[in-house]
Design a protein around this motif. Structure first.
Motif, short mmCIF file in Angstrom:
data_model
loop_
_atom_site.label_atom_id
_atom_site.label_comp_id
_atom_site.label_asym_id
_atom_site.label_seq_id
_atom_site.Cartn_x
_atom_site.Cartn_y
_atom_site.Cartn_z
N ALA A 184 2.25 4.61 4.15
CA ALA A 184 2.86 3.28 4.22
C ALA A 184 4.21 3.23 3.51
O ALA A 184 5.18 2.69 4.03
CB ALA A 184 1.92 2.24 3.65
N ARG A 185 4.26 3.81 2.30
CA ARG A 185 5.50 3.71 1.53
C ARG A 185 6.64 4.45 2.22
O ARG A 185 7.77 3.98 2.27
CB ARG A 185 5.27 4.25 0.12
CG ARG A 185 6.26 3.68 -0.87
CD ARG A 185 5.86 3.93 -2.29
NE ARG A 185 6.80 3.26 -3.18
CZ ARG A 185 6.76 3.39 -4.50
NH1 ARG A 185 5.84 4.14 -5.06
NH2 ARG A 185 7.64 2.75 -5.25
N LEU A 233 -3.98 -3.60 3.63
CA LEU A 233 -2.59 -3.37 4.03
C LEU A 233 -2.00 -4.56 4.79
O LEU A 233 -0.84 -4.54 5.17
CB LEU A 233 -2.49 -2.11 4.91
CG LEU A 233 -2.33 -0.78 4.16
CD1 LEU A 233 -2.22 0.36 5.15
CD2 LEU A 233 -1.10 -0.80 3.26
N PRO A 288 1.15 -6.08 2.75
CA PRO A 288 2.34 -5.21 2.79
C PRO A 288 2.91 -5.07 4.21
O PRO A 288 4.13 -5.05 4.37
CB PRO A 288 1.81 -3.86 2.30
CG PRO A 288 0.61 -4.17 1.51
CD PRO A 288 0.01 -5.40 2.10
N LEU A 305 3.58 -1.62 -2.18
CA LEU A 305 3.00 -0.33 -1.82
C LEU A 305 2.92 0.58 -3.03
O LEU A 305 2.04 1.44 -3.10
CB LEU A 305 3.82 0.29 -0.69
CG LEU A 305 3.71 -0.47 0.63
CD1 LEU A 305 4.75 0.02 1.62
CD2 LEU A 305 2.32 -0.34 1.23
#
Lengths: 283, 98
Positions: free
Chosen positions: A29-30, B30, B33, B87
Protein backbone atom coordinates in the motif's frame (compact mmCIF):
# COMPACT_ATOMS: atom_id res chain seq x y z
CA UNK A 1 7.13 19.19 -26.66
CA UNK A 2 3.37 18.76 -26.52
CA UNK A 3 3.80 15.10 -27.45
CA UNK A 4 6.39 14.61 -24.72
CA UNK A 5 4.15 16.24 -22.09
CA UNK A 6 1.29 14.13 -23.43
CA UNK A 7 3.29 10.97 -22.77
CA UNK A 8 4.21 12.20 -19.29
CA UNK A 9 0.49 12.75 -18.54
CA UNK A 10 -0.31 9.27 -19.91
CA UNK A 11 2.41 7.73 -17.72
CA UNK A 12 1.04 9.64 -14.74
CA UNK A 13 -2.49 8.37 -15.40
CA UNK A 14 -1.16 4.79 -15.68
CA UNK A 15 0.74 5.19 -12.39
CA UNK A 16 -2.45 6.44 -10.67
CA UNK A 17 -4.16 3.20 -11.67
CA UNK A 18 -1.18 1.06 -10.61
CA UNK A 19 -0.82 2.98 -7.36
CA UNK A 20 -4.48 2.48 -6.51
CA UNK A 21 -4.13 -1.21 -7.34
CA UNK A 22 -1.10 -1.59 -5.05
CA UNK A 23 -3.08 0.09 -2.25
CA UNK A 24 -5.42 -2.93 -2.17
CA UNK A 25 -2.86 -4.92 -0.18
CA UNK A 26 -1.27 -3.96 3.14
CA UNK A 27 2.24 -4.98 2.09
CA UNK A 28 2.33 -2.82 -1.03
CA UNK A 29 0.00 0.00 0.00
CA UNK A 30 2.67 2.51 0.97
CA UNK A 31 4.66 1.93 -2.23
CA UNK A 32 1.42 2.41 -4.19
CA UNK A 33 0.80 5.76 -2.56
CA UNK A 34 4.37 6.89 -3.25
CA UNK A 35 4.09 5.80 -6.90
CA UNK A 36 0.88 7.79 -7.20
CA UNK A 37 2.50 10.82 -5.53
CA UNK A 38 5.49 10.66 -7.87
CA UNK A 39 3.15 10.50 -10.86
CA UNK A 40 1.31 13.55 -9.53
CA UNK A 41 4.62 15.43 -9.25
CA UNK A 42 5.43 14.55 -12.86
CA UNK A 43 1.99 15.69 -14.06
CA UNK A 44 2.30 19.04 -12.26
CA UNK A 45 5.82 19.48 -13.66
CA UNK A 46 4.50 18.71 -17.15
CA UNK A 47 1.81 21.37 -16.73
CA UNK A 48 4.50 23.82 -15.60
CA UNK A 49 6.57 23.10 -18.72
CA UNK A 50 3.57 23.76 -20.97
CA UNK A 51 2.82 27.04 -19.17
CA UNK A 52 6.43 28.26 -19.50
CA UNK A 53 6.56 27.20 -23.15
CA UNK A 54 3.24 28.86 -24.07
CA UNK A 55 4.29 32.07 -22.29
CA UNK A 56 0.76 33.48 -22.39
CA UNK A 57 0.66 33.75 -18.61
CA UNK A 58 0.85 37.31 -17.23
CA UNK A 59 3.20 38.44 -14.47
CA UNK A 60 0.22 38.67 -12.12
CA UNK A 61 -0.71 35.19 -13.28
CA UNK A 62 2.67 33.86 -12.14
CA UNK A 63 2.27 35.63 -8.81
CA UNK A 64 -1.19 34.12 -8.35
CA UNK A 65 0.04 30.69 -9.39
CA UNK A 66 3.10 30.63 -7.13
CA UNK A 67 1.35 32.24 -4.16
CA UNK A 68 -1.64 29.90 -4.49
CA UNK A 69 0.51 26.80 -4.82
CA UNK A 70 2.72 27.84 -1.87
CA UNK A 71 -0.26 28.67 0.36
CA UNK A 72 -2.15 25.49 -0.48
CA UNK A 73 0.90 23.22 -0.21
CA UNK A 74 1.99 24.72 3.11
CA UNK A 75 -1.51 24.49 4.60
CA UNK A 76 -1.99 20.94 3.34
CA UNK A 77 1.44 19.79 4.48
CA UNK A 78 1.14 21.36 7.92
CA UNK A 79 -2.36 19.99 8.49
CA UNK A 80 -1.38 16.50 7.31
CA UNK A 81 1.76 16.38 9.48
CA UNK A 82 0.25 17.82 12.64
CA UNK A 83 -3.16 16.14 12.71
CA UNK A 84 -3.82 13.61 15.45
CA UNK A 85 -4.26 10.06 14.17
CA UNK A 86 -7.84 9.96 15.39
CA UNK A 87 -8.69 13.16 13.50
CA UNK A 88 -7.51 11.89 10.12
CA UNK A 89 -10.93 11.12 8.60
CA UNK A 90 -12.13 14.70 9.06
CA UNK A 91 -8.89 16.00 7.56
CA UNK A 92 -9.38 13.77 4.51
CA UNK A 93 -12.87 15.25 4.30
CA UNK A 94 -11.39 18.77 4.37
CA UNK A 95 -8.96 17.90 1.56
CA UNK A 96 -11.89 16.43 -0.34
CA UNK A 97 -13.86 19.65 0.18
CA UNK A 98 -11.12 21.82 -1.30
CA UNK A 99 -10.66 19.38 -4.18
CA UNK A 100 -14.36 19.61 -5.01
CA UNK A 101 -14.23 23.37 -4.63
CA UNK A 102 -11.26 23.59 -6.99
CA UNK A 103 -13.06 21.44 -9.59
CA UNK A 104 -16.13 23.70 -9.44
CA UNK A 105 -13.94 26.82 -9.69
CA UNK A 106 -12.31 25.50 -12.87
CA UNK A 107 -15.70 25.41 -14.60
CA UNK A 108 -16.66 28.82 -13.15
CA UNK A 109 -13.39 30.26 -14.44
CA UNK A 110 -14.00 28.83 -17.89
CA UNK A 111 -17.54 30.26 -18.04
CA UNK A 112 -16.76 33.77 -16.80
CA UNK A 113 -13.40 34.09 -18.53
CA UNK A 114 -12.84 35.54 -22.00
CA UNK A 115 -12.62 33.15 -24.89
CA UNK A 116 -14.56 31.77 -27.79
CA UNK A 117 -18.34 31.55 -27.72
CA UNK A 118 -19.55 28.98 -25.21
CA UNK A 119 -21.56 26.05 -26.49
CA UNK A 120 -23.52 23.16 -25.03
CA UNK A 121 -20.34 21.13 -25.52
CA UNK A 122 -18.85 23.12 -22.62
CA UNK A 123 -22.14 23.95 -20.90
CA UNK A 124 -23.13 20.38 -20.02
CA UNK A 125 -19.91 19.27 -18.27
CA UNK A 126 -19.54 22.73 -16.70
CA UNK A 127 -23.04 22.54 -15.19
CA UNK A 128 -22.44 19.00 -13.86
CA UNK A 129 -19.01 20.01 -12.54
CA UNK A 130 -20.32 23.08 -10.67
CA UNK A 131 -23.30 21.17 -9.24
CA UNK A 132 -21.27 18.20 -7.95
CA UNK A 133 -18.23 20.24 -6.95
CA UNK A 134 -20.28 22.73 -4.92
CA UNK A 135 -22.34 19.99 -3.20
CA UNK A 136 -19.08 18.23 -2.30
CA UNK A 137 -17.50 21.43 -1.00
CA UNK A 138 -20.13 22.27 1.63
CA UNK A 139 -21.08 18.63 2.23
CA UNK A 140 -17.48 17.63 3.02
CA UNK A 141 -16.93 20.69 5.21
CA UNK A 142 -20.03 19.79 7.22
CA UNK A 143 -19.00 16.12 7.40
CA UNK A 144 -15.61 17.19 8.78
CA UNK A 145 -17.27 19.55 11.27
CA UNK A 146 -19.56 16.74 12.45
CA UNK A 147 -16.65 14.34 13.00
CA UNK A 148 -14.65 17.05 14.75
CA UNK A 149 -17.61 17.71 17.04
CA UNK A 150 -17.93 21.34 15.91
CA UNK A 151 -21.42 20.45 14.75
CA UNK A 152 -23.47 17.86 16.64
CA UNK A 153 -22.86 14.40 15.22
CA UNK A 154 -26.51 13.59 15.80
CA UNK A 155 -28.75 13.47 12.73
CA UNK A 156 -30.41 16.87 12.29
CA UNK A 157 -33.91 16.44 10.93
CA UNK A 158 -36.21 19.44 11.12
CA UNK A 159 -39.81 19.73 10.06
CA UNK A 160 -39.97 20.06 6.30
CA UNK A 161 -36.28 19.22 5.81
CA UNK A 162 -37.18 16.65 3.15
CA UNK A 163 -39.23 19.29 1.33
CA UNK A 164 -36.31 21.75 1.46
CA UNK A 165 -34.03 19.03 0.13
CA UNK A 166 -36.37 18.22 -2.73
CA UNK A 167 -36.83 21.91 -3.58
CA UNK A 168 -33.07 22.46 -3.67
CA UNK A 169 -32.65 19.35 -5.81
CA UNK A 170 -35.22 20.57 -8.31
CA UNK A 171 -33.63 24.05 -8.35
CA UNK A 172 -30.25 22.46 -9.04
CA UNK A 173 -31.64 20.40 -11.91
CA UNK A 174 -33.43 23.41 -13.39
CA UNK A 175 -30.52 25.83 -13.05
CA UNK A 176 -28.14 23.13 -14.28
CA UNK A 177 -30.19 22.53 -17.42
CA UNK A 178 -30.46 26.30 -17.93
CA UNK A 179 -26.68 26.75 -17.60
CA UNK A 180 -26.05 23.79 -19.91
CA UNK A 181 -27.95 25.41 -22.78
CA UNK A 182 -26.97 29.00 -21.90
CA UNK A 183 -23.40 28.82 -20.51
CA UNK A 184 -23.13 32.63 -20.73
CA UNK A 185 -25.92 33.21 -18.22
CA UNK A 186 -24.50 34.64 -14.99
CA UNK A 187 -27.91 34.24 -13.30
CA UNK A 188 -28.02 30.51 -14.09
CA UNK A 189 -24.46 30.13 -12.83
CA UNK A 190 -25.19 31.95 -9.56
CA UNK A 191 -28.47 30.08 -9.01
CA UNK A 192 -26.86 26.69 -9.64
CA UNK A 193 -23.90 27.43 -7.38
CA UNK A 194 -26.12 28.72 -4.55
CA UNK A 195 -28.55 25.78 -4.75
CA UNK A 196 -25.70 23.25 -4.88
CA UNK A 197 -23.85 24.81 -1.94
CA UNK A 198 -27.06 24.73 0.11
CA UNK A 199 -27.85 21.17 -0.99
CA UNK A 200 -24.46 19.98 0.25
CA UNK A 201 -25.44 21.16 3.75
CA UNK A 202 -28.98 19.78 3.75
CA UNK A 203 -27.77 16.47 2.33
CA UNK A 204 -25.29 15.81 5.14
CA UNK A 205 -27.24 17.36 8.06
CA UNK A 206 -29.63 14.42 8.59
CA UNK A 207 -26.82 11.85 8.54
CA UNK A 208 -25.46 10.61 11.86
CA UNK A 209 -21.79 10.87 12.84
CA UNK A 210 -21.31 7.09 12.84
CA UNK A 211 -22.12 6.96 9.13
CA UNK A 212 -19.82 9.89 8.29
CA UNK A 213 -16.85 7.85 6.95
CA UNK A 214 -19.13 6.28 4.34
CA UNK A 215 -20.49 9.72 3.43
CA UNK A 216 -16.96 11.11 3.09
CA UNK A 217 -16.12 8.23 0.77
CA UNK A 218 -19.23 8.97 -1.29
CA UNK A 219 -18.35 12.67 -1.48
CA UNK A 220 -14.84 11.59 -2.48
CA UNK A 221 -16.34 9.73 -5.44
CA UNK A 222 -18.37 12.89 -6.21
CA UNK A 223 -15.20 14.98 -6.36
CA UNK A 224 -13.63 12.48 -8.73
CA UNK A 225 -16.60 12.85 -11.06
CA UNK A 226 -16.46 16.65 -10.78
CA UNK A 227 -12.75 16.59 -11.67
CA UNK A 228 -13.51 14.43 -14.71
CA UNK A 229 -16.15 16.97 -15.78
CA UNK A 230 -13.59 19.77 -15.32
CA UNK A 231 -11.38 17.71 -17.64
CA UNK A 232 -14.14 17.83 -20.27
CA UNK A 233 -14.50 21.60 -19.84
CA UNK A 234 -10.77 22.29 -20.13
CA UNK A 235 -10.04 19.49 -22.63
CA UNK A 236 -7.49 17.91 -20.27
CA UNK A 237 -7.27 14.13 -20.67
CA UNK A 238 -5.36 13.47 -17.44
CA UNK A 239 -8.18 15.11 -15.45
CA UNK A 240 -10.77 12.97 -17.23
CA UNK A 241 -8.84 9.74 -16.56
CA UNK A 242 -7.92 10.41 -12.93
CA UNK A 243 -11.34 11.88 -12.15
CA UNK A 244 -13.27 8.95 -13.63
CA UNK A 245 -10.88 6.54 -11.91
CA UNK A 246 -11.56 8.06 -8.50
CA UNK A 247 -15.26 8.47 -9.26
CA UNK A 248 -15.71 4.77 -10.00
CA UNK A 249 -13.27 3.29 -7.48
CA UNK A 250 -14.58 5.68 -4.82
CA UNK A 251 -18.10 4.50 -5.57
CA UNK A 252 -17.12 0.84 -5.17
CA UNK A 253 -15.17 1.63 -2.01
CA UNK A 254 -18.22 3.43 -0.60
CA UNK A 255 -20.29 0.31 -1.18
CA UNK A 256 -17.62 -1.90 0.47
CA UNK A 257 -17.52 0.43 3.49
CA UNK A 258 -21.31 0.44 3.78
CA UNK A 259 -21.37 -3.37 3.47
CA UNK A 260 -18.75 -3.65 6.24
CA UNK A 261 -21.15 -1.70 8.50
CA UNK A 262 -24.12 -3.78 7.40
CA UNK A 263 -25.75 -0.67 6.00
CA UNK A 264 -26.94 0.22 2.52
CA UNK A 265 -25.90 3.47 0.86
CA UNK A 266 -29.46 4.75 0.21
CA UNK A 267 -30.29 3.93 3.82
CA UNK A 268 -27.34 6.02 5.02
CA UNK A 269 -28.12 8.96 2.74
CA UNK A 270 -31.73 9.14 3.91
CA UNK A 271 -30.24 9.63 7.34
CA UNK A 272 -31.77 9.89 10.75
CA UNK A 273 -29.81 6.90 12.01
CA UNK A 274 -28.07 6.74 15.38
CA UNK A 275 -27.52 9.36 18.01
CA UNK A 276 -24.05 10.34 16.91
CA UNK A 277 -22.88 10.04 20.50
CA UNK A 278 -20.95 6.89 19.70
CA UNK A 279 -19.51 8.28 16.50
CA UNK A 280 -16.16 6.67 15.77
CA UNK A 281 -13.34 9.08 14.96
CA UNK A 282 -11.83 6.63 12.54
CA UNK A 283 -13.67 4.59 9.98
CA UNK B 1 -20.60 14.50 -31.82
CA UNK B 2 -17.18 15.74 -32.82
CA UNK B 3 -14.26 13.27 -32.93
CA UNK B 4 -12.47 14.95 -29.99
CA UNK B 5 -15.57 14.78 -27.84
CA UNK B 6 -16.08 11.14 -28.82
CA UNK B 7 -12.47 10.42 -27.84
CA UNK B 8 -12.95 12.16 -24.49
CA UNK B 9 -16.17 10.25 -23.78
CA UNK B 10 -14.42 6.99 -24.71
CA UNK B 11 -11.54 7.73 -22.34
CA UNK B 12 -14.02 8.68 -19.59
CA UNK B 13 -16.02 5.47 -20.00
CA UNK B 14 -12.98 3.17 -20.06
CA UNK B 15 -11.50 4.97 -17.04
CA UNK B 16 -14.74 4.38 -15.13
CA UNK B 17 -14.50 0.67 -15.90
CA UNK B 18 -10.85 0.59 -14.81
CA UNK B 19 -11.87 2.34 -11.59
CA UNK B 20 -14.49 -0.31 -10.88
CA UNK B 21 -12.02 -3.14 -11.53
CA UNK B 22 -9.03 -1.76 -9.66
CA UNK B 23 -10.67 -2.04 -6.25
CA UNK B 24 -10.80 -5.71 -5.38
CA UNK B 25 -11.23 -7.47 -2.06
CA UNK B 26 -9.80 -4.79 0.17
CA UNK B 27 -9.40 -5.67 3.86
CA UNK B 28 -11.57 -3.37 5.98
CA UNK B 29 -8.51 -1.88 7.71
CA UNK B 30 -7.40 -0.47 4.36
CA UNK B 31 -10.72 1.25 3.60
CA UNK B 32 -9.77 4.61 5.08
CA UNK B 33 -6.22 4.75 3.63
CA UNK B 34 -7.60 3.75 0.22
CA UNK B 35 -10.24 6.47 0.45
CA UNK B 36 -7.51 8.93 1.40
CA UNK B 37 -5.28 7.74 -1.44
CA UNK B 38 -8.09 8.14 -3.98
CA UNK B 39 -8.75 11.57 -2.48
CA UNK B 40 -5.13 12.54 -3.20
CA UNK B 41 -5.42 11.33 -6.80
CA UNK B 42 -8.31 13.67 -7.60
CA UNK B 43 -5.92 16.40 -6.50
CA UNK B 44 -4.85 16.19 -10.16
CA UNK B 45 -7.38 19.02 -10.41
CA UNK B 46 -4.29 21.12 -9.56
CA UNK B 47 -3.07 20.61 -13.14
CA UNK B 48 -6.27 22.18 -14.44
CA UNK B 49 -5.99 24.98 -11.88
CA UNK B 50 -2.46 25.79 -13.07
CA UNK B 51 -3.72 26.11 -16.66
CA UNK B 52 -6.54 28.34 -15.46
CA UNK B 53 -4.04 30.58 -13.65
CA UNK B 54 -2.01 30.73 -16.85
CA UNK B 55 -5.00 32.00 -18.84
CA UNK B 56 -6.42 34.45 -16.26
CA UNK B 57 -6.33 38.09 -17.34
CA UNK B 58 -8.59 40.07 -15.05
CA UNK B 59 -9.15 40.57 -11.33
CA UNK B 60 -12.01 38.09 -10.99
CA UNK B 61 -10.06 35.56 -13.00
CA UNK B 62 -7.03 35.96 -10.74
CA UNK B 63 -9.09 35.51 -7.58
CA UNK B 64 -10.78 32.37 -8.94
CA UNK B 65 -7.41 31.05 -10.15
CA UNK B 66 -5.74 31.72 -6.79
CA UNK B 67 -8.46 29.84 -4.91
CA UNK B 68 -8.41 26.96 -7.40
CA UNK B 69 -4.61 26.60 -7.26
CA UNK B 70 -4.49 26.87 -3.46
CA UNK B 71 -7.35 24.36 -3.05
CA UNK B 72 -5.80 21.97 -5.55
CA UNK B 73 -2.34 22.19 -3.97
CA UNK B 74 -3.76 21.56 -0.49
CA UNK B 75 -5.65 18.54 -1.85
CA UNK B 76 -2.53 17.06 -3.49
CA UNK B 77 0.11 17.74 -0.83
CA UNK B 78 -2.10 17.14 2.18
CA UNK B 79 -3.75 14.13 0.59
CA UNK B 80 -0.54 12.24 -0.13
CA UNK B 81 1.16 13.17 3.15
CA UNK B 82 -1.78 12.12 5.32
CA UNK B 83 -2.20 8.87 3.36
CA UNK B 84 1.48 8.10 3.86
CA UNK B 85 1.13 8.76 7.60
CA UNK B 86 -1.87 6.43 7.81
CA UNK B 87 0.00 3.68 6.00
CA UNK B 88 3.08 4.29 8.13
CA UNK B 89 1.03 3.58 11.25
CA UNK B 90 -0.19 0.46 9.54
CA UNK B 91 3.29 -0.93 9.13
CA UNK B 92 4.67 -0.14 12.58
CA UNK B 93 1.70 -1.44 14.54
CA UNK B 94 -0.27 -4.47 13.46
CA UNK B 95 -3.92 -3.85 12.68
CA UNK B 96 -4.51 -0.26 13.77
CA UNK B 97 -8.00 1.13 13.65
CA UNK B 98 -7.99 2.15 10.00
Amino acid sequence: MDTLVGYVMLAAAACFVLGLHLMNHPATARAGNLLSAGAMGAAVLGAGVVIVRDATITATGWLVLVAGAATGSAAGFYAARSVRMTAMPQLVSLFNAVGGGAAALLAVSDLIGPGEALTVRVGVPAAVDIAIGAVTFTGSLLAAAKLQGMVSGAPVVFAGSRVVNAALGVTMLGAGAWLAVAPDSAVALALLAAAALAFGVTMVLPIGGADMPVVISLLNAFTGTAVAMAGFVLGETVLIIAGALVGASGGILTKLMADAMNRSIPNIIVGGFGTGADAPTAG
Amino acid sequence: MSPDLLTAVTIFTLSLLVGVEVISKVPATLHTPLMSGANAIHGVVLVGALYVAASAHDAVGYVVAFLAVAFGAANVVGGYVVTDRMLGMFRSRRAPEG
